[in-house]
Structures are given as C-alpha cells and as structure tokens.
Design a protein around this motif. Sequence first.
Motif, PDB file in Angstrom:
ATOM      1  N   GLU A 142       0.828  -1.203   0.000  1.00  0.00           N
ATOM      2  CA  GLU A 142       0.000   0.000   0.000  1.00  0.00           C
ATOM      3  C   GLU A 142       0.867   1.260   0.000  1.00  0.00           C
ATOM      4  OE1 GLU A 142      -3.658   2.020   2.575  1.00  0.00           O
ATOM      5  OE2 GLU A 142      -2.355   0.519   3.506  1.00  0.00           O
ATOM      6  N   ASN A 143       2.051   1.149   0.593  1.00  0.00           N
ATOM      7  CA  ASN A 143       2.965   2.286   0.677  1.00  0.00           C
ATOM      8  C   ASN A 143       4.006   2.301  -0.443  1.00  0.00           C
ATOM      9  OD1 ASN A 143       2.507   3.951   3.301  1.00  0.00           O
ATOM     10  ND2 ASN A 143       2.114   1.822   3.866  1.00  0.00           N
ATOM     11  N   GLY A 144       3.723   1.552  -1.508  1.00  0.00           N
ATOM     12  CA  GLY A 144       4.557   1.611  -2.698  1.00  0.00           C
ATOM     13  C   GLY A 144       5.798   0.737  -2.653  1.00  0.00           C
ATOM     14  N   LEU A 145       5.893  -0.152  -1.680  1.00  0.00           N
ATOM     15  CA  LEU A 145       7.056  -1.022  -1.566  1.00  0.00           C
ATOM     16  C   LEU A 145       6.759  -2.390  -2.162  1.00  0.00           C
ATOM     17  CD1 LEU A 145       8.069  -0.104   2.079  1.00  0.00           C
ATOM     18  CD2 LEU A 145       9.093   0.742  -0.033  1.00  0.00           C
ATOM     19  N   GLY A 146       7.786  -3.034  -2.683  1.00  0.00           N
ATOM     20  CA  GLY A 146       7.659  -4.383  -3.203  1.00  0.00           C
ATOM     21  C   GLY A 146       8.068  -5.394  -2.147  1.00  0.00           C
ATOM     22  N   VAL A 147       7.501  -6.589  -2.244  1.00  0.00           N
ATOM     23  CA  VAL A 147       7.719  -7.615  -1.223  1.00  0.00           C
ATOM     24  C   VAL A 147       7.834  -8.990  -1.872  1.00  0.00           C
ATOM     25  CG1 VAL A 147       6.773  -8.716   0.858  1.00  0.00           C
ATOM     26  CG2 VAL A 147       6.356  -6.275   0.439  1.00  0.00           C
ATOM     27  N   ASN A 148       8.693  -9.845  -1.342  1.00  0.00           N
ATOM     28  CA  ASN A 148       8.630 -11.282  -1.620  1.00  0.00           C
ATOM     29  C   ASN A 148       8.881 -12.021  -0.319  1.00  0.00           C
ATOM     30  OD1 ASN A 148      11.553 -12.192  -1.455  1.00  0.00           O
ATOM     31  ND2 ASN A 148      11.762 -10.704  -3.131  1.00  0.00           N
ATOM     32  N   ILE A 149       8.463 -13.260  -0.282  1.00  0.00           N
ATOM     33  CA  ILE A 149       8.599 -14.037   0.937  1.00  0.00           C
ATOM     34  C   ILE A 149       9.260 -15.372   0.616  1.00  0.00           C
ATOM     35  CG2 ILE A 149       6.324 -15.159   0.863  1.00  0.00           C
ATOM     36  CD1 ILE A 149       6.174 -14.456   3.925  1.00  0.00           C
ATOM     37  N   GLN A 150      10.177 -15.796   1.488  1.00  0.00           N
ATOM     38  CA  GLN A 150      10.971 -16.999   1.260  1.00  0.00           C
ATOM     39  C   GLN A 150      10.846 -17.945   2.454  1.00  0.00           C
ATOM     40  OE1 GLN A 150      12.249 -17.260  -1.779  1.00  0.00           O
ATOM     41  NE2 GLN A 150      11.460 -15.187  -2.139  1.00  0.00           N
ATOM     42  N   HIS A 151      11.245 -19.193   2.240  1.00  0.00           N
ATOM     43  CA  HIS A 151      11.156 -20.210   3.289  1.00  0.00           C
ATOM     44  C   HIS A 151      12.419 -21.087   3.257  1.00  0.00           C
ATOM     45  CE1 HIS A 151       6.947 -19.064   2.420  1.00  0.00           C
ATOM     46  NE2 HIS A 151       6.807 -19.180   3.734  1.00  0.00           N
ATOM     47  N   TYR A 152      13.477 -20.574   3.856  1.00  0.00           N
ATOM     48  CA  TYR A 152      14.712 -21.345   3.947  1.00  0.00           C
ATOM     49  C   TYR A 152      14.838 -22.071   5.294  1.00  0.00           C
ATOM     50  CZ  TYR A 152      16.251 -19.368  -0.449  1.00  0.00           C
ATOM     51  OH  TYR A 152      16.346 -19.030  -1.773  1.00  0.00           O
ATOM     52  N   ASP A 153      13.836 -21.894   6.131  1.00  0.00           N
ATOM     53  CA  ASP A 153      13.782 -22.682   7.349  1.00  0.00           C
ATOM     54  C   ASP A 153      13.392 -24.112   6.975  1.00  0.00           C
ATOM     55  OD1 ASP A 153      10.455 -22.547   7.674  1.00  0.00           O
ATOM     56  OD2 ASP A 153      11.361 -20.736   6.842  1.00  0.00           O
ATOM     57  N   PRO A 154      13.859 -25.147   7.660  1.00  0.00           N
ATOM     58  CA  PRO A 154      14.679 -25.085   8.876  1.00  0.00           C
ATOM     59  C   PRO A 154      16.187 -25.074   8.644  1.00  0.00           C
ATOM     60  CG  PRO A 154      14.039 -27.349   8.478  1.00  0.00           C
ATOM     61  CD  PRO A 154      13.428 -26.540   7.368  1.00  0.00           C
ATOM     62  N   LEU A 155      16.623 -25.043   7.388  1.00  0.00           N
ATOM     63  CA  LEU A 155      18.059 -25.155   7.111  1.00  0.00           C
ATOM     64  C   LEU A 155      18.880 -24.080   7.816  1.00  0.00           C
ATOM     65  CD1 LEU A 155      18.010 -25.944   3.271  1.00  0.00           C
ATOM     66  CD2 LEU A 155      18.391 -27.548   5.150  1.00  0.00           C
ATOM     67  N   ILE A 156      18.328 -22.875   7.905  1.00  0.00           N
ATOM     68  CA  ILE A 156      19.099 -21.746   8.435  1.00  0.00           C
ATOM     69  C   ILE A 156      18.796 -21.438   9.894  1.00  0.00           C
ATOM     70  CG2 ILE A 156      19.260 -20.692   6.145  1.00  0.00           C
ATOM     71  CD1 ILE A 156      17.062 -18.717   7.060  1.00  0.00           C
ATOM     72  N   GLY A 179      11.456  -3.727  -0.351  1.00  0.00           N
ATOM     73  CA  GLY A 179      12.275  -2.644  -0.870  1.00  0.00           C
ATOM     74  C   GLY A 179      11.568  -1.941  -2.008  1.00  0.00           C
ATOM     75  N   SER A 180      12.318  -1.123  -2.720  1.00  0.00           N
ATOM     76  CA  SER A 180      11.736  -0.430  -3.872  1.00  0.00           C
ATOM     77  C   SER A 180      11.476  -1.425  -5.002  1.00  0.00           C
ATOM     78  CB  SER A 180      12.675   0.680  -4.354  1.00  0.00           C
ATOM     79  OG  SER A 180      13.978   0.167  -4.610  1.00  0.00           O
ATOM     80  N   ILE A 181      10.449  -1.155  -5.780  1.00  0.00           N
ATOM     81  CA  ILE A 181      10.089  -2.029  -6.899  1.00  0.00           C
ATOM     82  C   ILE A 181      10.922  -1.640  -8.118  1.00  0.00           C
ATOM     83  CG2 ILE A 181       8.239  -2.790  -8.430  1.00  0.00           C
ATOM     84  CD1 ILE A 181       6.271  -2.141  -6.161  1.00  0.00           C
ATOM     85  N   GLU A 182      11.868  -2.500  -8.469  1.00  0.00           N
ATOM     86  CA  GLU A 182      12.738  -2.223  -9.610  1.00  0.00           C
ATOM     87  C   GLU A 182      12.182  -2.812 -10.910  1.00  0.00           C
ATOM     88  OE1 GLU A 182      15.285  -0.160  -9.164  1.00  0.00           O
ATOM     89  OE2 GLU A 182      14.608  -0.073  -7.075  1.00  0.00           O
ATOM     90  N   LYS A 183      11.313  -3.794 -10.789  1.00  0.00           N
ATOM     91  CA  LYS A 183      10.643  -4.387 -11.944  1.00  0.00           C
ATOM     92  C   LYS A 183       9.327  -4.980 -11.461  1.00  0.00           C
ATOM     93  CE  LYS A 183      11.115  -7.951 -15.538  1.00  0.00           C
ATOM     94  NZ  LYS A 183      11.969  -9.051 -16.051  1.00  0.00           N
ATOM     95  N   PRO A 184       8.191  -4.591 -12.075  1.00  0.00           N
ATOM     96  CA  PRO A 184       6.886  -5.080 -11.598  1.00  0.00           C
ATOM     97  C   PRO A 184       6.687  -6.560 -11.904  1.00  0.00           C
ATOM     98  CG  PRO A 184       6.617  -3.777 -13.593  1.00  0.00           C
ATOM     99  CD  PRO A 184       8.059  -3.639 -13.188  1.00  0.00           C
ATOM    100  N   ALA A 185       5.732  -7.138 -11.221  1.00  0.00           N
ATOM    101  CA  ALA A 185       5.405  -8.551 -11.434  1.00  0.00           C
ATOM    102  C   ALA A 185       4.649  -8.732 -12.739  1.00  0.00           C
ATOM    103  CB  ALA A 185       4.559  -9.071 -10.272  1.00  0.00           C
ATOM    104  N   ASP A 186       4.702  -9.939 -13.282  1.00  0.00           N
ATOM    105  CA  ASP A 186       3.921 -10.273 -14.469  1.00  0.00           C
ATOM    106  C   ASP A 186       2.450 -10.397 -14.110  1.00  0.00           C
ATOM    107  OD1 ASP A 186       6.254 -10.371 -15.983  1.00  0.00           O
ATOM    108  OD2 ASP A 186       6.555 -12.510 -15.599  1.00  0.00           O
TER     109      ASP A 186
END
Length: 201
Positions: A142-156, A179-186
Amino acid sequence: MNTQLLDLMKQRRTIYHLGKNVQFDQAELYRYIKEIVRYTPSAFNSQPVRAVVLFNEHHAALWDIVETTLEEKVAPDAFLRTKAKISSFRDAYASILFYTDMDVVKDYTDNPALATYQYQEYNWSEEAQGNAQFAVWTGLEENGLGVNIQHYDPLINAAVASRFEIPASWQLRAEMNFGSIEKPADAKEFMDDEDRFKLFQ
C-alpha cells in the motif's frame, strides 16, 4: 460495497526485483510493521507471532547465512543459480523474520479449558502466521514497496538464531524481503471459478 481492501489485495504481488530506493525512515517502518502484527487476529487472542526486522548490515547478514548454508547443501553446478537468487534478496532494502513462539502454542495445548481443541493450537498459530504475513505484505505494498517471501527454514534456523539472539522457543516460519520495486510482477493467472467456489441460495 467499499472495495478499498480488495483493491489493495489486487495490488499485492510477489516482487523479485527489489532495490534500496526507500524513502521511509527505518524507525517509521519498524513502528508500522509492529502495529500491523499487533492488530493481526489470532485464535483466543493467543498472539503467537513474533517478528524480527533487519535493516542495513543485519539484512545482509541474513542472506550471507542463507548463501553459506546452501553452498554446503546444493550441488556446485546448481549453486550458481542459487547464489544469484540469494543476491537478489540481498539487494532488497530490509528483511522481516516471522516466528511462532512455541511456548504460546504449548500453553494453549496444555490448557484444560481448551482440551477439546488441544491438537488444533499449532494449526491456529499457522493461521495467525498467514494473517500477519499477508497483512504486513499488503500494508507495505500500500505504501509503494515491493515484497517477496521466502522459506529457507529449517536449514538456516540454528545459524540465524545464533546471529540474532533468537529465543529458543521461537520457530522460524518465513523470511520476508521488502524494498523499492525495480521491476513489476507479471500478470497473475487464476484457476476457473467453478473449480474453486460454490454458492447455495
């Protein structure tokens, strides 16, 4: 009907190309994330979700841990692709580690008043996780930031817990970058409605 929430949900996407061109103050971002998590619903108001926000060298350190850990697990010919992917996460502005406090889950599981539901509290804690992650994600978008979410648990988990002094009862559930959106999603694709919904009137 009002559609503000729906419009925000349509805006929320997974953004892999993130940058550090963020104009918000870090203290302001931290307060905002805390407030969203604080007001996220959970079963019996159990509040099992914990969040660790990483800026600057702490954000970079998280992805250094992921890279070092995976280098020991991934075949050398495949690791180059993995390393490039991790580098893109490091390019983001910050990270949020989402945890479940398993002491909370245990307390509710052991509560005689909830004996009928004693095997459900972990499932409910996962619902709280989904609620919190979705709410934070949507709020940042909503505030113009881009987001992705990862799941490297439990390895880390062990290395991250050591580096950031995480309590033993906290179980890592996800690693969110923003962070800032450098390239939008498809464009997003959806399955057929008839395979997903039913209506009885």
